[in-house]
Design an enzyme around this catalytic site. Structure first.
Site: not given
Length: 849
Positions: A426, A802
């Protein structure tokens, strides 16, 4: 007895000699070019890689024949010639051929001081590099008759033999020592670290010495014609009288300037003719060699000689400036200019960087997850980071690992340091999107959030408000503040990127979740948004409260009421993105993360949430526990939420379509792309598509406006790639999310893999961290299978990547070869991707020609 090889062991450097960089090395090839340009290069002989390799094994060429290329009594130098100058090599050895007899002769022709200096220098070099004696014992000796005598005596004492008086033997032993040095283990590891192959060869260049000592104007120097930091045209370097080689740079206290300078004497004033000729040679090199060259020269009794010319070492900024200048002057093509800069080097221009000259007190090392440098106060929570920002104080956010709750703090921090995590954690993903320097998986740290302290491996403890610096390009955290270099965007940078966009043949979109990211991406030339993570839009305090109310809703009506409050917020978000992108494609991923990420994980946070929702603390704790999952990244998230709690996707679809209508009124028609995350089965797509189509029809009726949209799937599970032929029948596009796809293919947690990944790479289990560079053998095979099976049903389906791999040059090369339509990456990786694609396209065109 010497053993002679059957091939041609050495070649005189002439305009027509069969010399190539891949057989004789870059230095030899460059000297041949200088000879062709009729520059005054001393007589030179080049030894190819094979000869040097044989010398290392004890098989010597005919040294007497080699010496025959030079006038009797000529002093020689031997210099390394590796294929790439950046690979390094052993140091040059000068004045080979100095003997007692030659010393006496030079004393008469050049003066005793010059003769003593030449002889002592050779004795020192021979003793250290050939006889492997201690350099300190010889360095203290002065260039005098006594110094020479002492050096010879010390050599004899240490080696138990006289200093060699045969030039052929001297030359043989020098070449042998340089060849063996190149093939030693330490040298091999050093050049491999610089990118050289393990079997890289070394050539040697034997050259007539041009003596910068003696009568008249004599000396040596180095001259450059650009500023090495900026690339601007500027003559710099030094010249030192009565010196050899690069003494002028090493002993600047006795050197003179090149250009007129009020601080002291200059070559331009003292030897104007030589200065003019050097400038003329620079112009010749620039136009004919198509490069800015650093020229090493010697003046011997007024006679100028060019010993060597190499590409001027320079910064990335200067490299770009020179490439653009040469192209604009028509010396090189735009394609050639684009090939002169490695794509990843652009990171140095896009971010603050730690000054390479800065002193570093490294306190921790980790994974260089996002490039750049930053300095600030230590803070241990997102809230503390926001408080620092409100006071105008830069801060570094330190966390064990970041969570979505930290988003706002990450936005205002100067940099991020985490104890855990990998390249797709993250913290790493968000930092790259924000353009923040970030280090994850920092080893040797002991973080205490309660005490707000950070203890390093050497026992030092840093607390809140202590200053640290991080280098996200090197993966190093440092105590205190260090000097930073500013990012650099100028007209040359814009011109260079413009050329890259024109040369590329694969689309480039951006991963953007905010108007700021979208505007930045447009500045960099992104062609649209390839991934908008909608969950990142919910972490503002007002939205977070509504989101938590939705999660705690006990009935569908209560959940719908909470989503009704989020609807106008989402509509505003999407309208802003559509308007900024002005008709360019915007691909919006529907809500993806597990719901527990929106809930506090500590008791204090739960207490505050209980107060905000007017619920008993026990109810909050029970609800948080009920949403907890053993493996949440493989649990209730993505399309699974859309199927089981369809109101969430209904709200997002309505917000997208209402924003489409609104944005289309003010500009070009908007055709939104809606992406369903974490799909594994065709039926999931069918269920979500049915509801989205119904929402679209409702919005059309309510607004009396026609619009179209494209529905697609984010391929993140191996099953989705394998069943792409089924899934694509309801999809206008497939976008491969390589972060999760890599995680699921390997069965690795991308947040925990760093604990052993370094060992795996070092021991050859994996050639590279698969979260950093796409695993083409495993994950890449799934991409190829998915693409092939999807195209078998829908030949013109749009395919893209992506995930974070979308900004990796090696990954880009793979997906481009596979015929994917575009890649999408973080805003600050867009220029890197543009240059990588341009270079691939250019090389393909050159190969066809």
């Amino acid at each position: 007895m010497q053993k002679h090889t059957k091939f041609e062991p050495f070649t005189e450097v002439t305009p027509t000699s069969p010399i190539a960089a891949d057989s004789h090395g870059g230095r030899a090839k460059c000297l041949q070019r200088l000879v062709r340009l009729e520059l005054p290069v001393p007589a030179t002989v080049a030894l190819p890689f094979e000869t040097v390799h044989n010398i290392a094994k004890g098989h010597f060429p005919d040294t007497e024949r080699l010496l025959g290329y030079f006038k009797e009594g000529t002093l020689l130098s031997v210099r390394p010639s590796s294929e790439d100058p950046d690979w390094g090599g052993p140091g040059a050895v000068l004045n080979i051929g100095m003997t007692d007899r030659r010393h006496l002769e030079l004393s008469q022709t050049h003066g005793e001081d010059a003769a003593h200096s030449l002889y002592l220098r050779f004795i020192q070099a021979y003793a250290v590099h050939v006889a492997r004696l201690d350099a300190d014992d010889f360095d203290a000796m002065s260039p005098s008759a006594e110094g020479v005598k002492a050096a010879l005596a010390l050599f004899e004492e240490e080696t138990e033999e006289q200093f060699p008086q045969d030039p052929a033997r001297q030359l043989t032993q020098v070449m042998r020592s340089m060849a063996r040095a190149w093939e030693g283990t330490t040298a091999r590891l050093l050049r491999q670290a610089r990118g050289a192959p393990a079997d890289a060869g070394l050539g040697l260049v034997v050259q007539e010495m041009a003596l910068g000592v003696g009568p008249g104007e004599s000396g040596s120097g180095v001259i450059r014609f650009i500023d090495q930091a900026t690339g601007e045209a500027r003559i710099n370097g030094r010249y030192r009288r009565q010196s050899l080689n690069r003494d002028a740079l090493r002993k600047s206290d006795e050197a003179m300037y090149l250009v007129k300078d009020p601080r002291g004497a200059s070559l331009q004033e003292e030897a104007p003719e030589a200065f003019k000729r050097l400038n003329r040679y620079a112009d010749i090199c620039r136009s004919r060699l198509r490069e800015e060259m650093e020229i090493e020269f010697t003046i011997e009794n007024g006679k100028l000689r060019v010993l060597d010319a190499v590409r001027t070492q320079r910064s990335t900024r200067a490299t770009l400036k020179v490439a653009v200048s040469l192209a604009e002057e028509g010396i090189i093509s735009r394609d050639d200019a684009l090939l002169r800069l490695p794509p990843r080097a652009l990171n140095e221009l896009l971010h603050h960087q730690v000054d390479p000259a800065a002193k570093r007190d490294v306190i921790a090392r980790g994974i260089a997850a996002s490039p750049g440098g930053a300095t600030g106060k230590l803070v241990f929570s997102g809230q503390a980071a926001q408080q620092c920002a409100a006071r105008g104080e830069p801060c570094i956010l330190v966390r064990r690992e970041t969570t979505p709750e930290d988003i706002r703090g990450m936005h205002v921090a100067e940099g991020i340091l985490t104890e855990r995590g990998g390249m797709t954690s993250h913290a790493a993903v968000i930092a790259r999107g924000l353009g923040l320097p970030c280090i994850v998986g920092a080893s040797g740290l002991r973080l205490s959030v309660q005490r707000k302290t950070l203890q390093t491996a050497d026992g030092r403890v840093f607390g809140e408000d202590d200053i640290i610096s991080i280098d996200g390009s090197a993966g190093e955290a440092m105590a205190g503040a260090v000097p930073l270099l500013e990012p650099f965007f100028d007209d040359d940078f814009e011109t260079f990127l413009g050329w890259a966009r024109e040369a590329g043949d694969v689309g480039i979109r951006v991963n953007a979740d905010s108007p700021e990211d979208a505007r930045l991406a447009l500045d960099f030339g992104a062609q649209g948004i390839g991934l908008c993570r909608t969950e990142h839009m919910f972490f503002e305090p007002e939205r977070m409260a509504v989101m938590r109310g939705m999660i705690f809703a006990e009935t569908e009506d209560d959940r719908s009421a909470a989503l009704e409050q989020l609807l106008p917020m989402q509509r505003e978000d999407f309208t802003a993105l559509f308007e900024i992108m002005s008709g360019r494609p915007v691909c919006i991923r529907l809500f993806d993360p597990p719901l527990h990420e929106f809930l506090p994980s500590d008791r204090e946070g739960m207490r505050q949430m209980a107060e905000a929702l007017d619920l008993p603390l026990s109810d909050v704790i029970h609800r948080v526990d009920s949403l907890s999952e053993f493996n949440p990244m493989l649990g209730m998230r993505g399309v699974r939420l859309g199927v089981t709690m369809p109101q969430i996707y209904d709200m997002q679809a309505r917000a997208i379509f209402e924003a489409t209508v609104q944005a289309s009124k003010a500009g070009d028609p908007v055709v939104p792309e809606i992406m369903i995350p974490l799909v594994s089965a065709r039926r999931e797509v069918e269920l979500v598509k049915t509801r989205i189509d119904a929402v679209a029809a409702a919005v059309r009726n309510e607004t009396q406006t026609e619009f179209t949209y494209r529905l697609g799937v984010m391929v993140e599970t191996p099953r989705a790639a394998l069943r792409a032929a089924d899934i694509v029948q309801h999809s206008a596009f497939l976008s491969f999310g390589t972060n999760d796809l890599t995680q699921m293919t390997y069965g690795l947690s991308r947040d925990d893999a760093d604990r052993f990944m370094g060992d795996y790479v070092r021991q050859g289990v994996y050639p590279e961290d698969p979260f950093h560079t796409l695993d083409v053998e495993g994950v890449g095979e799934l991409l190829l299978l998915g693409a092939e099976r999807a195209r078998s049903q829908v030949p013109d389906v749009t395919l893209s990547v992506c995930g974070e791999h979308g900004g990796d040059p090696e990954t880009i090369a793979f997906v481009r070869q596979a015929g994917f339509n575009y890649v999408s990456c973080s805003p600050y990786r867009v220029p890197v991707a543009q240059l990588a694609i341009a270079q691939l396209a250019i090389r393909d065109r050159k190969a066809i020609k």
